[in-house]
Design an enzyme around this catalytic site. Structure first.
Site, PDB file in Angstrom:
ATOM      1  N   ARG A  35      50.145  63.598 -16.687  1.00 56.24           N
ATOM      2  CA  ARG A  35      49.844  63.029 -18.005  1.00 56.24           C
ATOM      3  C   ARG A  35      49.746  64.114 -19.073  1.00 56.24           C
ATOM      4  O   ARG A  35      50.034  63.849 -20.245  1.00 56.24           O
ATOM      5  CB  ARG A  35      48.553  62.218 -17.935  1.00 56.24           C
ATOM      6  CG  ARG A  35      48.778  60.876 -17.260  1.00 56.24           C
ATOM      7  CD  ARG A  35      47.525  60.059 -17.156  1.00 56.24           C
ATOM      8  NE  ARG A  35      47.865  58.665 -16.888  1.00 56.24           N
ATOM      9  CZ  ARG A  35      47.013  57.769 -16.430  1.00 56.24           C
ATOM     10  NH1 ARG A  35      45.749  58.100 -16.217  1.00 56.24           N
ATOM     11  NH2 ARG A  35      47.391  56.529 -16.222  1.00 56.24           N
ATOM     12  N   LYS A 200      44.204  45.269  -6.226  1.00 56.80           N
ATOM     13  CA  LYS A 200      43.633  44.034  -6.771  1.00 56.80           C
ATOM     14  C   LYS A 200      44.656  42.967  -7.112  1.00 56.80           C
ATOM     15  O   LYS A 200      45.367  43.063  -8.097  1.00 56.80           O
ATOM     16  CB  LYS A 200      42.801  44.374  -8.007  1.00 56.80           C
ATOM     17  CG  LYS A 200      41.520  45.084  -7.638  1.00 56.80           C
ATOM     18  CD  LYS A 200      40.626  45.213  -8.847  1.00 56.80           C
ATOM     19  CE  LYS A 200      39.890  46.519  -8.832  1.00 56.80           C
ATOM     20  NZ  LYS A 200      40.208  47.390  -9.948  1.00 56.80           N
ATOM     21  N   GLY A 360      48.934  54.986 -12.186  1.00 57.71           N
ATOM     22  CA  GLY A 360      48.381  56.306 -11.903  1.00 57.71           C
ATOM     23  C   GLY A 360      48.459  56.674 -10.433  1.00 57.71           C
ATOM     24  O   GLY A 360      48.900  57.771 -10.077  1.00 57.71           O
ATOM     25  N   GLY A 384      48.156  50.035 -16.241  1.00 57.39           N
ATOM     26  CA  GLY A 384      47.723  48.808 -16.911  1.00 57.39           C
ATOM     27  C   GLY A 384      48.566  48.490 -18.125  1.00 57.39           C
ATOM     28  O   GLY A 384      48.973  47.348 -18.332  1.00 57.39           O
TER      29      GLY A 384
END
Ligand code: ADP
Ligand code: MG
Length: 404
Positions: A35, A200, A360, A384
């Protein structure tokens, strides 16, 4: 969105930039600086133009309080090494230290404000609280550049509110990410295969809904696969399961069948004794046992896709012309459980398809395996944010740049 290429006369001006420096740390060591690397084109260009650079960034979730554990000090050091300058880290976010740091900048200097999430206003749901903090940020810049793609889906002071107070531009990273994602949503070259994994299922159901319209085939692995397997009537033992989403998963499977779209699920999995898993040490203290999804023992946890599944998924990936992948196929932080994720990464790297890796943990995994950015079409810095874009949602941090 206005580009920083449209930004003229920044010599001697203060450019306030939001970057995404939320890097994985082990102690004070950055384990993946992707990043930070991704922010360099914008920072170098603005330095070359003689701007004074003030960077805002966050690290982790300190929840609005100062916590030295989440200091940006390791980031300031690494960024300095990569840019070949000393990056001045202020001792606070908008206090006297930040005032002094910004006031002392000369042309081409780079300052980093301390973790913006030390300020409760940064992530506040109360507009006035965010706006008050944004007004303080705005004092540090003559223009604002948004380049933290990983946070553009957040309505936060340093992403959204500050962009309303200064002339606002998109940095090169944000431009590049948006261009790639647009390519995936508007007429992708077919067949278009999407690979989803990670933990998730609830977070990713909305994107599945949208992807079922656009993609030709959906591959589901990782922890989220077990709720789907349960929806198909399999017992999943101690694997990750979201009871409240079983019906929704069953519904998606039915919808996909009706629409003639394929959803590929694991046919075999690697099971473990979860009591022997040590996340801190990244070790597993017992054997990995491969079983068919029809025979997962009640006391074991599915922690990776099995070899038959890895083969099946790889073949599907190899026959695609466009691939988007988000989320590891297993608990890939632990080497013994990284084989499935490795197989998917390999298929993606070998295929001639336009391939995009988002997220990530997925990005960190492919770099750990030794792949370079150039092995893929694009490695997105935002998990996200890229998922929300693909869902068709409005991302506040992009919308505010379009309005500017
Ligand atoms: P990304 O960061 O790439 O978007 P996610 O954050 O959605 O990916 O998911 C990554 C996490 O999912 C990792 O911590 C990984 O250990 C976990 N995970 C993947 N497969 C499983 C599994 N079968 N059981 C439990 N956790 C899993
Ligand atoms: Mg993650």
């Amino acid at each position: 969105m206005k580009s920083i290429d449209d930004l003229s006369g920044v010599e001697g001006k203060r450019v306030l930039i939001r970057c995404d420096f939320n890097v994985p740390l082990k102690g004070e060591v950055i384990t993946d600086d992707g990043r930070i690397q991704a922010a360099l084109p914008t920072l170098k260009q603005l330095r070359a133009k003689g701007a004074k650079i003030v960077i805002m960034a966050h690290l982790g979730r300190p929840d609005g309080a100062v916590d030295p554990k989440y200091s940006l000090a390791p980031v300031a050091k690494r960024l300095g090494e990569l840019l070949g300058v000393t990056v001045k880290l202020s001792g606070d976010v908008v206090g006297p230290s930040a005032d002094q740091t910004v006031a002392g900048l000369v042309d081409g200097d780079v300052a980093l404000l301390e973790n913006v999430r030390f300020e409760p206003g940064e992530t506040s749901k109360v507009d006035a609280e965010r706006e008050a903090l944004a007004a303080k940020y705005a004092k540090y810049g003559d223009v604002f550049v948004s380049d933290g793609f990983g946070v553009v889906h957040r309505k936060q002071a340093s992403v959204y509110d500050v962009a309303k107070l200064l002339p606002a531009y998109a940095g090169y990273l944000v431009e590049k990410e948006v261009k790639v994602l647009r390519q995936l949503t508007v007429e992708p070259v077919r067949p278009y295969v999407v690979v989803l994994g990670g933990a998730k299922v609830a977070d990713k159901l909305a994107v599945i809904d949208n992807l079922l319209q656009v993609a030709d085939e959906l591959i589901i692995g990782g922890g989220m696969a077990y709720t789907f397997l349960k929806a198909q009537g399999h017992e999943v033992g101690r694997s990750l399961l979201d009871e409240s989403k079983i019906d929704a998963c069953a519904e998606y499977l039915k919808q996909a069948e009706e629409a003639g779209k394929k959803i590929l699920l694991p046919v075999d999995v690697c099971t473990i004794d979860p009591t022997t898993l040590d996340f801190g040490a990244r070790t597993l203290g017992s054997e990995v046992v491969v079983t068919d999804v029809t025979a997962i023992p009640a006391d074991r946890e599915g922690a990776d896709i099995g070899p038959k599944t890895a083969q099946l998924f790889s073949e599907a990936i190899m026959s695609a012309k466009t691939v988007f992948w988000n989320g590891p196929m297993g608990i890939s932080e632990i080497p013994a459980l990284a084989e499935g994720t490795k197989a998917v990464a390999k298929a993606l790297a070998q295929s001639s398809a336009f391939s995009v890796v988002g997220g990530g943990d997925s990005a960190a995994a492919v770099r750990t395996f030794g792949y370079q950015d150039s092995d893929f079409g694009h490695i997105s810095t935002g998990g996200g944010a890229s998922l929300e874009y693909l869902e068709g949602k409005t991302l506040p941090g992009l919308a505010v740049l379009e309005e500017a």
